[in-house]
Scaffold this motif. Sequence first.
Motif, PDB file in Angstrom:
ATOM      1  N   GLU B   5       0.832  -1.214   0.000  1.00 47.10           N
ATOM      2  CA  GLU B   5       0.000   0.000   0.000  1.00 47.10           C
ATOM      3  C   GLU B   5       0.864   1.261   0.000  1.00 47.10           C
ATOM      4  O   GLU B   5       0.532   2.262  -0.647  1.00 47.10           O
ATOM      5  CB  GLU B   5      -0.931   0.000   1.222  1.00 47.10           C
ATOM      6  CG  GLU B   5      -2.081  -0.991   1.091  1.00 47.10           C
ATOM      7  CD  GLU B   5      -2.833  -1.200   2.394  1.00 47.10           C
ATOM      8  OE1 GLU B   5      -4.010  -1.593   2.319  1.00 47.10           O
ATOM      9  OE2 GLU B   5      -2.246  -0.980   3.479  1.00 47.10           O
ATOM     10  N   LEU B   6       1.982   1.194   0.719  1.00 48.58           N
ATOM     11  CA  LEU B   6       2.895   2.345   0.722  1.00 48.58           C
ATOM     12  C   LEU B   6       3.460   2.583  -0.671  1.00 48.58           C
ATOM     13  O   LEU B   6       3.559   3.729  -1.137  1.00 48.58           O
ATOM     14  CB  LEU B   6       4.035   2.112   1.723  1.00 48.58           C
ATOM     15  CG  LEU B   6       3.664   2.218   3.211  1.00 48.58           C
ATOM     16  CD1 LEU B   6       4.809   1.730   4.086  1.00 48.58           C
ATOM     17  CD2 LEU B   6       3.295   3.656   3.587  1.00 48.58           C
ATOM     18  N   GLN B   7       3.807   1.496  -1.334  1.00 50.98           N
ATOM     19  CA  GLN B   7       4.339   1.638  -2.703  1.00 50.98           C
ATOM     20  C   GLN B   7       3.299   2.262  -3.629  1.00 50.98           C
ATOM     21  O   GLN B   7       3.617   3.125  -4.447  1.00 50.98           O
ATOM     22  CB  GLN B   7       4.775   0.269  -3.239  1.00 50.98           C
ATOM     23  CG  GLN B   7       6.091  -0.198  -2.629  1.00 50.98           C
ATOM     24  CD  GLN B   7       6.495  -1.597  -3.048  1.00 50.98           C
ATOM     25  OE1 GLN B   7       5.655  -2.403  -3.445  1.00 50.98           O
ATOM     26  NE2 GLN B   7       7.775  -1.884  -2.951  1.00 50.98           N
ATOM     27  N   ASP B   8       2.066   1.822  -3.477  1.00 49.71           N
ATOM     28  CA  ASP B   8       1.005   2.386  -4.314  1.00 49.71           C
ATOM     29  C   ASP B   8       0.807   3.867  -4.010  1.00 49.71           C
ATOM     30  O   ASP B   8       0.629   4.687  -4.909  1.00 49.71           O
ATOM     31  CB  ASP B   8      -0.314   1.629  -4.076  1.00 49.71           C
ATOM     32  CG  ASP B   8      -0.295   0.264  -4.751  1.00 49.71           C
ATOM     33  OD1 ASP B   8       0.599   0.051  -5.594  1.00 49.71           O
ATOM     34  OD2 ASP B   8      -1.162  -0.568  -4.425  1.00 49.71           O
ATOM     35  N   GLY B 240      16.711   4.367  -0.203  1.00 46.37           N
ATOM     36  CA  GLY B 240      15.594   5.289  -0.063  1.00 46.37           C
ATOM     37  C   GLY B 240      14.353   4.897  -0.833  1.00 46.37           C
ATOM     38  O   GLY B 240      13.383   5.655  -0.866  1.00 46.37           O
ATOM     39  N   HIS B 241      14.378   3.730  -1.457  1.00 51.43           N
ATOM     40  CA  HIS B 241      13.188   3.249  -2.148  1.00 51.43           C
ATOM     41  C   HIS B 241      12.659   1.961  -1.523  1.00 51.43           C
ATOM     42  O   HIS B 241      11.736   1.355  -2.050  1.00 51.43           O
ATOM     43  CB  HIS B 241      13.488   3.032  -3.639  1.00 51.43           C
ATOM     44  CG  HIS B 241      14.008   4.265  -4.307  1.00 51.43           C
ATOM     45  ND1 HIS B 241      13.301   5.444  -4.320  1.00 51.43           N
ATOM     46  CD2 HIS B 241      15.178   4.517  -4.942  1.00 51.43           C
ATOM     47  CE1 HIS B 241      14.013   6.366  -4.955  1.00 51.43           C
ATOM     48  NE2 HIS B 241      15.153   5.841  -5.330  1.00 51.43           N
ATOM     49  N   ASN B 242      13.281   1.554  -0.436  1.00 48.43           N
ATOM     50  CA  ASN B 242      12.872   0.316   0.233  1.00 48.43           C
ATOM     51  C   ASN B 242      12.132   0.681   1.521  1.00 48.43           C
ATOM     52  O   ASN B 242      12.732   1.150   2.490  1.00 48.43           O
ATOM     53  CB  ASN B 242      14.120  -0.522   0.528  1.00 48.43           C
ATOM     54  CG  ASN B 242      13.769  -1.849   1.169  1.00 48.43           C
ATOM     55  OD1 ASN B 242      12.926  -1.913   2.069  1.00 48.43           O
ATOM     56  ND2 ASN B 242      14.412  -2.906   0.693  1.00 48.43           N
ATOM     57  N   LEU B 303       6.099  -0.422 -10.863  1.00 46.55           N
ATOM     58  CA  LEU B 303       6.917  -0.270  -9.659  1.00 46.55           C
ATOM     59  C   LEU B 303       8.350  -0.649  -9.993  1.00 46.55           C
ATOM     60  O   LEU B 303       8.609  -1.624 -10.682  1.00 46.55           O
ATOM     61  CB  LEU B 303       6.391  -1.168  -8.541  1.00 46.55           C
ATOM     62  CG  LEU B 303       5.009  -0.813  -8.037  1.00 46.55           C
ATOM     63  CD1 LEU B 303       4.594  -1.792  -6.944  1.00 46.55           C
ATOM     64  CD2 LEU B 303       5.002   0.599  -7.499  1.00 46.55           C
ATOM     65  N   ARG B 304       9.252   0.139  -9.486  1.00 47.05           N
ATOM     66  CA  ARG B 304      10.651  -0.154  -9.765  1.00 47.05           C
ATOM     67  C   ARG B 304      11.395  -0.294  -8.434  1.00 47.05           C
ATOM     68  O   ARG B 304      11.023   0.297  -7.441  1.00 47.05           O
ATOM     69  CB  ARG B 304      11.278   0.974 -10.584  1.00 47.05           C
ATOM     70  CG  ARG B 304      10.560   1.206 -11.894  1.00 47.05           C
ATOM     71  CD  ARG B 304      11.041   2.481 -12.532  1.00 47.05           C
ATOM     72  NE  ARG B 304      12.416   2.341 -13.001  1.00 47.05           N
ATOM     73  CZ  ARG B 304      12.734   1.946 -14.228  1.00 47.05           C
ATOM     74  NH1 ARG B 304      11.791   1.663 -15.088  1.00 47.05           N
ATOM     75  NH2 ARG B 304      13.985   1.853 -14.586  1.00 47.05           N
ATOM     76  N   THR B 305      12.420  -1.047  -8.443  1.00 47.95           N
ATOM     77  CA  THR B 305      13.226  -1.181  -7.233  1.00 47.95           C
ATOM     78  C   THR B 305      14.635  -0.694  -7.515  1.00 47.95           C
ATOM     79  O   THR B 305      15.046  -0.584  -8.659  1.00 47.95           O
ATOM     80  CB  THR B 305      13.291  -2.644  -6.763  1.00 47.95           C
ATOM     81  OG1 THR B 305      13.734  -3.428  -7.864  1.00 47.95           O
ATOM     82  CG2 THR B 305      11.933  -3.108  -6.297  1.00 47.95           C
ATOM     83  N   LEU B 306      15.341  -0.436  -6.445  1.00 43.03           N
ATOM     84  CA  LEU B 306      16.718   0.023  -6.592  1.00 43.03           C
ATOM     85  C   LEU B 306      17.570  -1.157  -7.044  1.00 43.03           C
ATOM     86  O   LEU B 306      17.899  -2.040  -6.278  1.00 43.03           O
ATOM     87  CB  LEU B 306      17.216   0.557  -5.251  1.00 43.03           C
ATOM     88  CG  LEU B 306      18.543   1.276  -5.237  1.00 43.03           C
ATOM     89  CD1 LEU B 306      18.435   2.594  -5.974  1.00 43.03           C
ATOM     90  CD2 LEU B 306      18.969   1.518  -3.813  1.00 43.03           C
ATOM     91  N   GLY B 307      17.902  -1.171  -8.311  1.00 43.78           N
ATOM     92  CA  GLY B 307      18.639  -2.309  -8.850  1.00 43.78           C
ATOM     93  C   GLY B 307      20.124  -2.044  -8.880  1.00 43.78           C
ATOM     94  O   GLY B 307      20.671  -1.379  -8.019  1.00 43.78           O
TER      95      GLY B 307
END
Lengths: 343, 316
Positions: B5-8, B240-242, B303-307
């Motif tokens: 939900e936070l990601q959304d 900062g994206h997690n 949604l993207r993650t820090l890769g």
Amino acid sequence: MKSNDMKATRDGFGEALVELGKTDRQVVVLTADLGESLKVTDFAKQFPDRFIQVGVAEQNMAGIAAGLAAEGFIPFITSFAVFNPGRNWEQIRASICYANLNVKIIGGHSGLSNGPDGATHQGLEDIALARVLPNMTVLVPADYNQARAATLAAAENKGPIYIRLTREKTPVFCHRDIPFRIGKAEILKEGTDVTIVACGPLVYEAIKAAEALQNGYNGLNGLNGYKDKLRASSHFDHSSHSNHFSSPLSAEVINVSTIKPLDVQTIVKSARKTGRVVTVEEHQITGGLGGAVAEVLSEFCPVPIKRVGMKDCFGESGEAGELLERYEMTAENIFKSVLEVVK
Amino acid sequence: MTLEELQDKANEIRQDVIKMLVSAGSGHSAGSLGMADVFTAVYFGGKLNLDPKNPWDENRDRIILSNGHICPVWYAALAHAGYFPKEELLTFRKINSRLQGHPHFRSAPGIENTSGPLGQGVSTAVGVAMAVRKKQEMVKNGYNGLNGQKEKNLYSHSNHSSHSLVHLPRVICFTSDAELQEGQTWEAAMFASKNNLDHLTFITDRNHIQIGGFTEEIMPLEPLAEKLGAFGFHVLSINGHNFQEISNALDFDLSIHRKPVWIMANTIPGKGVAFMENMPNWHGIPPMEKGQAVEALAELNRLRTLGEGFPGIYEK
């Protein structure tokens, strides 16, 4: 108006702070390691929990004050005028004035009163820097008593207020028990021929000049050392004035201890009456009291004006009194400027 | 909110950021997008004492933004949290708006400070941290807060505010990384450390870019953690994206005593919009060219993650 009592305006500030400390828990005092110079050490000793040492960091001091004021405190930030509001002007602009926060900015050792330290430490632009900022009030107390009263008034009045202080002991001539009325200029001596508008400790020099002018040109005799200097001065034509001004000149003296908001009504009314104005300040003649008075007179009552003050130059090392003579801000110089403006 | 939900929510905020920037025709894209996750964690993660219905409550945690140029993300987060109507977001940078191009002290609920001139919010934050601690000390000493003796109330912005502090609020201050090139930031850091402001937390958007290029090229900041450590901070470095890491950091922060905490939030500038990510040229402009905004908004649904594209080591 004669005074034998000599005290510095910074001491009046220090005394008022202690009074405020006893009655007002909102007042906090900040120093950028100039506690003794700004006379905040008594407050620091008595109210250590409301005294904040920020180190030599005037910009940070202004920002911290904004945070304290946002939370309801009344911070007094103190340093030399060259650094506060000089060094931290943009912090005062954005963090304090734009937010209209209740911070009191105290600039010490202003004018030439910091004589031996030299030009780097002589605050001669601070009134201009403070005056140009929206929401800012600018106070220049004329003596110890007025500095005390101005400090008490600053704590009572919301919003950013700049108070200009000096280092040297100067005559105490204002009444101790008169509350400081922000925005109100005071006519110290009424007159009809010329208006002398002054601020700070030089108000006392203006009074001396006005009293000497009552004796017309002969009044120069009462101003020590003036005649010798007069003879040496190539700018001053002795003969052209001697006939004109053998009769007394009646000078009105106004102490403008609030530069902003300027008491336009009092100044314009006096200028209409006398038709000539001399401004006196220990500050650059541009942007300070002289600038402010010239602005309002040119708009509401254009009359001949002469500005006594620092003439767009830097100072140098020397005793404060010597420097006032060197840069032509003594009673004698005010006298001379009056003669020039009534020509 | 759950992590999903936070990601959304962060994605919704990013989309509003894009809309605000396009509507305004100017503003800062990269940092606003890059910090959306951290702002979401702060306002929706449940770790802080915040009440949009009572925005100036004396006991609230103080959220201060020092890098005022990323205010689109602050305004969007505040609106989503209910501090003011979301419709107001499109007034950003326009005349008659409460949402100024850079934040203005209390112009709208939740806006705690004026900022934009870099370094200034950092000092304001340490001032606020000193102030709330002093007020709490006064309460402990039997005064009814600042109003205890004289019954003055200088900043009564809310009729519902409590009169005095019952606990010590946390003060969270966001900064940019290039903001650490300002001397004032380090003046404030020294002060925070000297005064053991352990309820104060700085969160730096470590995205390695600034308006003119990469930070390490314009004026190297590294080794940043060591520098801040030497200044007396407990430094945490997080993704900062997690959301789990951000949340953990805000918790762990509370266990640090007598030291302020500096959280280095490693972020991707322009996060969520591929053509903006890690590109310094997107620091200070909105997506105004034809199709850019549409593309950005479409992309933000992914949604993207820090890769592995971690921007710590930039490549020419």
